[in-house]
Design an enzyme around this catalytic site. Structure first.
Site, PDB file in Angstrom:
ATOM      1  N   ASN A   1       0.862  -1.181   0.000  1.00 57.22           N
ATOM      2  CA  ASN A   1       0.000   0.000   0.000  1.00 57.22           C
ATOM      3  C   ASN A   1       0.897   1.228   0.000  1.00 57.22           C
ATOM      4  O   ASN A   1       1.512   1.556   1.017  1.00 57.22           O
ATOM      5  CB  ASN A   1      -0.915  -0.018   1.238  1.00 57.22           C
ATOM      6  CG  ASN A   1      -1.731   1.252   1.374  1.00 57.22           C
ATOM      7  OD1 ASN A   1      -1.866   2.025   0.425  1.00 57.22           O
ATOM      8  ND2 ASN A   1      -2.282   1.483   2.550  1.00 57.22           N
TER       9      ASN A   1
ATOM     10  N   LYS B   1       0.055   4.230  -0.123  1.00 53.96           N
ATOM     11  CA  LYS B   1      -0.592   5.395   0.508  1.00 53.96           C
ATOM     12  C   LYS B   1      -0.389   6.623  -0.380  1.00 53.96           C
ATOM     13  O   LYS B   1      -0.403   6.499  -1.609  1.00 53.96           O
ATOM     14  CB  LYS B   1      -0.066   5.591   1.937  1.00 53.96           C
ATOM     15  CG  LYS B   1      -0.269   4.335   2.790  1.00 53.96           C
ATOM     16  CD  LYS B   1      -0.079   4.579   4.266  1.00 53.96           C
ATOM     17  CE  LYS B   1      -0.315   3.293   5.028  1.00 53.96           C
ATOM     18  NZ  LYS B   1      -0.234   3.496   6.487  1.00 53.96           N
TER      19      LYS B   1
ATOM     20  N   HIS C   1      -9.672   0.918   4.941  1.00 55.59           N
ATOM     21  CA  HIS C   1      -8.402   1.115   5.644  1.00 55.59           C
ATOM     22  C   HIS C   1      -8.638   2.048   6.832  1.00 55.59           C
ATOM     23  O   HIS C   1      -9.468   2.949   6.779  1.00 55.59           O
ATOM     24  CB  HIS C   1      -7.364   1.709   4.694  1.00 55.59           C
ATOM     25  CG  HIS C   1      -5.982   1.714   5.251  1.00 55.59           C
ATOM     26  ND1 HIS C   1      -5.553   2.663   6.153  1.00 55.59           N
ATOM     27  CD2 HIS C   1      -4.931   0.877   5.055  1.00 55.59           C
ATOM     28  CE1 HIS C   1      -4.294   2.411   6.473  1.00 55.59           C
ATOM     29  NE2 HIS C   1      -3.896   1.337   5.823  1.00 55.59           N
TER      30      HIS C   1
ATOM     31  N   GLU D   1      -7.194   4.504   7.938  1.00 58.81           N
ATOM     32  CA  GLU D   1      -7.066   5.936   7.653  1.00 58.81           C
ATOM     33  C   GLU D   1      -8.321   6.474   6.973  1.00 58.81           C
ATOM     34  O   GLU D   1      -8.697   7.633   7.176  1.00 58.81           O
ATOM     35  CB  GLU D   1      -5.814   6.175   6.804  1.00 58.81           C
ATOM     36  CG  GLU D   1      -4.538   5.920   7.591  1.00 58.81           C
ATOM     37  CD  GLU D   1      -3.325   5.588   6.754  1.00 58.81           C
ATOM     38  OE1 GLU D   1      -2.284   5.285   7.345  1.00 58.81           O
ATOM     39  OE2 GLU D   1      -3.418   5.612   5.510  1.00 58.81           O
TER      40      GLU D   1
ATOM     41  N   GLU E   1      -5.435  -5.094  10.519  1.00 62.46           N
ATOM     42  CA  GLU E   1      -4.436  -4.063  10.763  1.00 62.46           C
ATOM     43  C   GLU E   1      -4.715  -3.394  12.107  1.00 62.46           C
ATOM     44  O   GLU E   1      -5.562  -2.494  12.193  1.00 62.46           O
ATOM     45  CB  GLU E   1      -4.481  -3.002   9.660  1.00 62.46           C
ATOM     46  CG  GLU E   1      -4.025  -3.476   8.305  1.00 62.46           C
ATOM     47  CD  GLU E   1      -3.714  -2.296   7.393  1.00 62.46           C
ATOM     48  OE1 GLU E   1      -2.590  -2.212   6.919  1.00 62.46           O
ATOM     49  OE2 GLU E   1      -4.605  -1.461   7.192  1.00 62.46           O
TER      50      GLU E   1
ATOM     51  N   GLY F   1       2.412   2.173  10.954  1.00 63.13           N
ATOM     52  CA  GLY F   1       3.349   3.279  10.842  1.00 63.13           C
ATOM     53  C   GLY F   1       3.991   3.699  12.142  1.00 63.13           C
ATOM     54  O   GLY F   1       4.647   4.731  12.220  1.00 63.13           O
TER      55      GLY F   1
ATOM     56  N   SER G   1       3.263  -2.235  10.352  1.00 63.97           N
ATOM     57  CA  SER G   1       4.729  -2.183  10.497  1.00 63.97           C
ATOM     58  C   SER G   1       5.383  -3.521  10.132  1.00 63.97           C
ATOM     59  O   SER G   1       6.297  -3.988  10.809  1.00 63.97           O
ATOM     60  CB  SER G   1       5.117  -1.756  11.919  1.00 63.97           C
ATOM     61  OG  SER G   1       4.645  -0.447  12.206  1.00 63.97           O
TER      62      SER G   1
END
Length: 249
Positions: free
Chosen positions: A14, A16, A100, A102, A171, A177, A213
């Site tokens: 991904n 992003k 996702h 985010e 996730e 991250g 991560s």
């Protein structure tokens, strides 16, 4: 006797909101050059919308597939800024991320909207990668199973025929991250709980990925777990060598 076919590992990068044409070209060329040595898994990249054409042109015939990071639930119409599943299919996408963390946190996407997007993707022949996961606060409160059950409920309601064509990605939000990663045992526990929520005939077929991560250094230990079928990779997917090392694991 168990006659179920083993699930082939899947590693998706991904990107992003990263990339430009020059950097992308270098990354994609590196993936194409290195992938023949690690063909033990399915490998894919989900890139920003403007670079779908570049990804397709670079990866065509390489064995690496590509996809997008989001999709509209609508087929077409007056939805400025939205991108439909048919448009993604027009660029020969195989995958699209939906839900996702985010998108859920920054854009307020609901569990039902995520399921609607998954359904739109399926209707266009794409494979939706449905992302689920809990925040650090929810994890520490011991509500991980409850949160993921809620997130999955509208997706499970799509039925067995749809679920067979969906990939699920767990996730943990607290590991995205941050450099923190769930231990293989922690991840396996959640993956097993997710699989237990699937209908028996579907459970053995659905690939469940871990994201958060993921690096070459921890990929092998994660992939030894029986219910972890691959990875959804963020930052490490922007480095061809590191991404290929994850795939090789």
């Amino acid at each position: 006797m168990n006659t179920a076919q083993p699930r082939k590992r899947l590693v998706i990068g991904n990107w992003k909101m990263h990339g430009n044409q020059a950097a992308n070209a270098s990354l994609l060329d590196g993936l194409c050059a290195g992938f023949p040595a690690v063909r033990a898994c399915d490998l894919a990249v989900c890139v920003p919308f403007p670079y779908l054409g570049q990804a397709g042109a670079s990866l065509q015939g390489s064995g690496i597939s590509w996809g997008a990071q989001d999709v509209s639930k609508h087929e077409q119409g007056a939805y400025t800024g939205e991108v439909s599943a048919a448009m993604l299919a027009d660029f020969s996408c195989s995958w699209v991320l939906v839900g996702h963390s985010e998108r859920r946190s920054i854009h307020g996407e609901s569990d039902q909207l995520v399921a609607d997007k998954a359904q739109a993707a399926l209707a266009a022949g794409l494979t939706p990668v449905v992302c689920v996961g809990e925040t650090l606060e929810q994890n520490e409160a011991g509500t991980t199973d409850e949160v993921i059950a809620r997130q999955l409920a509208p997706v499970l309601a799509l039925g067995a025929a749809a679920l067979e064509k969906i990939v699920i990605a767990y996730e943990p939000v607290w590991a995205i991250g941050t450099g923190r990663t769930a231990t293989p045992e922690q991840a396996q526990q959640v993956h097993a709980a997710i699989r237990a929520r699937l209908d028996g005939s579907v459970a053995a077929k659905v690939r469940i990925l871990y994201g958060g991560s993921v690096k070459a250094a921890n990929a092998a230990s994660l992939f030894t777990m029986p219910d972890i079928d691959g990875a959804l990779v963020g930052g490490a997917a922007l480095m061809a060598e590191e991404f290929l090392r994850i795939a090789a694991a």
